[in-house]
Design a protein around this motif. Sequence first.
Motif, PDB file in Angstrom:
ATOM      1  N   ARG A  60       0.891  -1.265  -0.110  1.00 15.50           N
ATOM      2  CA  ARG A  60       0.118   0.038   0.132  1.00 15.50           C
ATOM      3  C   ARG A  60       0.863   1.275  -0.156  1.00 15.50           C
ATOM      4  NH1 ARG A  60      -3.388  -1.493   3.660  1.00 15.50           N
ATOM      5  NH2 ARG A  60      -2.425  -0.378   5.596  1.00 15.50           N
ATOM      6  N   THR A  61       1.871   1.160   0.648  1.00 10.79           N
ATOM      7  CA  THR A  61       2.753   2.234   0.945  1.00 10.79           C
ATOM      8  C   THR A  61       3.446   2.623  -0.610  1.00 10.79           C
ATOM      9  OG1 THR A  61       3.259   2.117   3.098  1.00 10.79           O
ATOM     10  CG2 THR A  61       4.983   3.361   2.132  1.00 10.79           C
ATOM     11  N   ILE A  62       3.978   1.522  -1.354  1.00 15.16           N
ATOM     12  CA  ILE A  62       4.530   1.692  -2.620  1.00 15.16           C
ATOM     13  C   ILE A  62       3.486   2.200  -3.614  1.00 15.16           C
ATOM     14  CG2 ILE A  62       5.415   0.587  -4.433  1.00 15.16           C
ATOM     15  CD1 ILE A  62       6.816  -1.622  -2.703  1.00 15.16           C
ATOM     16  N   GLN A  63       2.035   1.569  -3.476  1.00 14.84           N
ATOM     17  CA  GLN A  63       1.209   2.176  -4.567  1.00 14.84           C
ATOM     18  C   GLN A  63       0.787   3.532  -3.985  1.00 14.84           C
ATOM     19  OE1 GLN A  63      -0.141   0.411  -7.132  1.00 14.84           O
ATOM     20  NE2 GLN A  63       1.240  -1.153  -6.603  1.00 14.84           N
ATOM     21  N   THR A  64       0.737   3.897  -3.019  1.00 10.43           N
ATOM     22  CA  THR A  64       0.439   5.193  -2.532  1.00 10.43           C
ATOM     23  C   THR A  64       1.532   6.441  -3.190  1.00 10.43           C
ATOM     24  OG1 THR A  64      -0.615   4.708  -0.593  1.00 10.43           O
ATOM     25  CG2 THR A  64       0.136   7.033  -0.544  1.00 10.43           C
ATOM     26  N   GLU A  65       2.760   5.875  -3.006  1.00 11.40           N
ATOM     27  CA  GLU A  65       3.670   6.881  -3.622  1.00 11.40           C
ATOM     28  C   GLU A  65       3.600   6.935  -5.076  1.00 11.40           C
ATOM     29  OE1 GLU A  65       8.567   7.378  -3.631  1.00 11.40           O
ATOM     30  OE2 GLU A  65       7.832   6.281  -2.031  1.00 11.40           O
ATOM     31  N   ILE A  66       3.267   5.897  -5.967  1.00  9.59           N
ATOM     32  CA  ILE A  66       3.158   5.489  -7.251  1.00  9.59           C
ATOM     33  C   ILE A  66       2.017   6.612  -7.705  1.00  9.59           C
ATOM     34  CG2 ILE A  66       2.758   4.372  -9.319  1.00  9.59           C
ATOM     35  CD1 ILE A  66       3.991   1.974  -7.881  1.00  9.59           C
ATOM     36  N   LYS A  67       0.984   6.537  -6.884  1.00  7.98           N
ATOM     37  CA  LYS A  67      -0.256   7.291  -7.499  1.00  7.98           C
ATOM     38  C   LYS A  67      -0.122   8.777  -6.950  1.00  7.98           C
ATOM     39  CE  LYS A  67      -4.098   4.287  -7.310  1.00  7.98           C
ATOM     40  NZ  LYS A  67      -4.510   4.533  -8.675  1.00  7.98           N
ATOM     41  N   VAL A 421      10.738   0.954  -8.663  1.00 12.12           N
ATOM     42  CA  VAL A 421       9.786   1.805  -8.641  1.00 12.12           C
ATOM     43  C   VAL A 421       9.829   3.164  -9.255  1.00 12.12           C
ATOM     44  CG1 VAL A 421       8.621   3.354  -6.671  1.00 12.12           C
ATOM     45  CG2 VAL A 421       9.297   0.943  -6.317  1.00 12.12           C
ATOM     46  N   ASP A 422      11.299   3.815  -9.297  1.00  7.51           N
ATOM     47  CA  ASP A 422      11.573   4.856  -9.910  1.00  7.51           C
ATOM     48  C   ASP A 422      11.197   4.672 -11.589  1.00  7.51           C
ATOM     49  OD1 ASP A 422      14.093   6.786 -11.177  1.00  7.51           O
ATOM     50  OD2 ASP A 422      12.314   7.519 -10.042  1.00  7.51           O
ATOM     51  N   ILE A 423      11.372   3.728 -12.165  1.00  3.64           N
ATOM     52  CA  ILE A 423      11.151   3.677 -13.647  1.00  3.64           C
ATOM     53  C   ILE A 423       9.651   3.417 -13.891  1.00  3.64           C
ATOM     54  CG2 ILE A 423      11.835   2.315 -15.859  1.00  3.64           C
ATOM     55  CD1 ILE A 423      14.795   1.666 -14.246  1.00  3.64           C
ATOM     56  N   GLN A 426       8.521   6.964 -13.476  1.00  3.94           N
ATOM     57  CA  GLN A 426       8.799   7.601 -14.952  1.00  3.94           C
ATOM     58  C   GLN A 426       7.656   7.270 -16.052  1.00  3.94           C
ATOM     59  OE1 GLN A 426      13.118   7.483 -15.919  1.00  3.94           O
ATOM     60  NE2 GLN A 426      13.523   7.740 -13.731  1.00  3.94           N
ATOM     61  N   ASN A 427       7.563   6.056 -16.175  1.00  5.07           N
ATOM     62  CA  ASN A 427       6.749   5.678 -17.629  1.00  5.07           C
ATOM     63  C   ASN A 427       5.254   5.624 -17.161  1.00  5.07           C
ATOM     64  OD1 ASN A 427       8.770   4.761 -19.693  1.00  5.07           O
ATOM     65  ND2 ASN A 427       9.686   4.084 -17.842  1.00  5.07           N
ATOM     66  N   LYS A 428       4.900   6.156 -15.830  1.00  6.07           N
ATOM     67  CA  LYS A 428       3.640   6.014 -15.510  1.00  6.07           C
ATOM     68  C   LYS A 428       2.668   4.830 -15.475  1.00  6.07           C
ATOM     69  CE  LYS A 428       2.927  11.037 -16.291  1.00  6.07           C
ATOM     70  NZ  LYS A 428       2.301  12.098 -17.106  1.00  6.07           N
ATOM     71  N   LEU A 429       3.543   3.804 -15.026  1.00  2.75           N
ATOM     72  CA  LEU A 429       3.004   2.522 -14.856  1.00  2.75           C
ATOM     73  C   LEU A 429       2.653   1.983 -13.569  1.00  2.75           C
ATOM     74  CD1 LEU A 429       5.318   0.468 -17.264  1.00  2.75           C
ATOM     75  CD2 LEU A 429       2.971   0.757 -17.833  1.00  2.75           C
ATOM     76  N   SER A 430       1.344   1.257 -13.616  1.00  2.25           N
ATOM     77  CA  SER A 430       1.055   0.860 -12.208  1.00  2.25           C
ATOM     78  C   SER A 430       1.396  -0.734 -11.924  1.00  2.25           C
ATOM     79  CB  SER A 430      -0.388   0.609 -12.049  1.00  2.25           C
ATOM     80  OG  SER A 430      -0.898   2.050 -12.202  1.00  2.25           O
ATOM     81  N   ALA A 431       1.783  -1.146 -10.890  1.00  2.00           N
ATOM     82  CA  ALA A 431       2.497  -2.350 -10.415  1.00  2.00           C
ATOM     83  C   ALA A 431       1.502  -3.247  -9.378  1.00  2.00           C
ATOM     84  CB  ALA A 431       3.982  -2.472  -9.935  1.00  2.00           C
TER      85      ALA A 431
END
Length: 491
Positions: A60-67, A421-423, A426-431
């Motif tokens: 959830r922490t990783i997904q929050t940072e991505i979003k 996570v950084d790449i 950059q490419n606006k992808l969700s994991a």
Amino acid sequence: MNTKPIVYLENGGSWLFDGETFTSCSLNEAKKYSIGGAIPLSSIQVGSFKFPSSLSETERTIQTEIKMHEEGGLNAQSDYEISSFSHTLETEESTLVEAFACSDDDIDEYYGEIAKETGAIDWLIPSFISYASYYSREDSETKTDLFYYIGEEESYAVLFHEGEYIAHRRTLSIERIAKEIGVDNVRCRHLLSKYGLVEENYPAEEHLFFDQLQFSFSKQIEKIVHTINHKRGLFGIERIDRIYIDFDAKPLDGIDTIFTAYGMEGIELHTFLNPKEESVAAKRFSTARYIYLSANNLLQNPLNLSPYERRAPWYKRHSGRLVFVSAIAVVLAMLHPLYFYINSMLLGEQIHHLQEKVRVMDEKTKVVSAKLVKLKAEVEHNRDMLEAVQSKNKVYQVTLDTLPVLMNARYVRQKMMYDAVDILRQNKLSALSLDQNGTHSMSIHVIADYNKRDRIAQFMKKWMQTGYKEAGTDEIYLDENIYESKIEVLR
């Protein structure tokens, strides 16, 4: 429980705060205590996201940072500090995350110079969250409360439900209101303090300002009520029990009629006051107390946006303890062979002395001969022990030689995860998941709109440009719009 004071930072000054009172102190003294301050709401970016309840806290922490980077408007070229609250929505089997981010550049603008002098700032909190400290008072009740702060440079309303932060809404500051009605800040504050929002209080020559002030506050309260209504269904809020007005420790006469006009009737209206020192602003007290409670582990899940980490002394760090213990082991291992060597030399001299005595006495007694045999056996035993300790010494040396490799492996795994996570960002992808297999490979499960599937290829290209060995993918079409791929990457 024993608690420790904290150093509270505000407007370039520093004060020692023991949970009740402030005492002026220098920044040199501040190094002995936890240090903290507030960040204005204008520098904070906010995001609200829903995730499946099945996600782990780490995911959830990783997904929050991505979003926050994809949807929260964060600049990809800047570094940010991100902190969040999680609310379980049982009726939807999901988790609502309220995330708050502040760029390191903005934080440096407020606290960079102080951090250089103190070496660390332990707590930097969003200014609006400080009202959570109200519920640590013995006389407080956990109802549904609205705190409305009206300040010189920023104003906002904050909603708490059963003692937990639910939402906030930024409103016009005294400075902005003064500009709207065409007066300076001092006069605007004077009008509100003396006359409030009651028409009968205003002299005839001031009625124009009353109309403008009433109109301005009506717009702000309309926004506040809209925010409250948005949260009602999510958190089961039936009504607002209390409203606290935080305005220079003074009531704002007439504001209750505006709340009533927007459907908030029969609500207790209170002036928010400092319970300990009336001469100290209530907002300042609540902010310092929030940091004090956080530093003493008396708040659950406190927000913290500080990038100025306080490093523990080397002997308290995991690596420091490991090196220290290993060094002691090596020293002891080196001392044991020396002990046995000296002991062997002493025994050898004793044997020589006995041999001389036996020669002189011409082996008159068998007792002396038996002692000689026993001493020879002890010498052999000690030599065997010496060889065993020397073997252990080699094992310790191998352990020391291996330590850097183990520490590097940990660094490599962490860097590989951060790069992934950084790449993705950059490419606006969700994991959906990131599974790491040692230091050499990782499986990344990504999804994208079908018309944006080329971003997966860009991700793999960028991965290899970053210096990694290989990236491959298996394709799965879930439906005609969603493209799902599991990418295997190698280091």
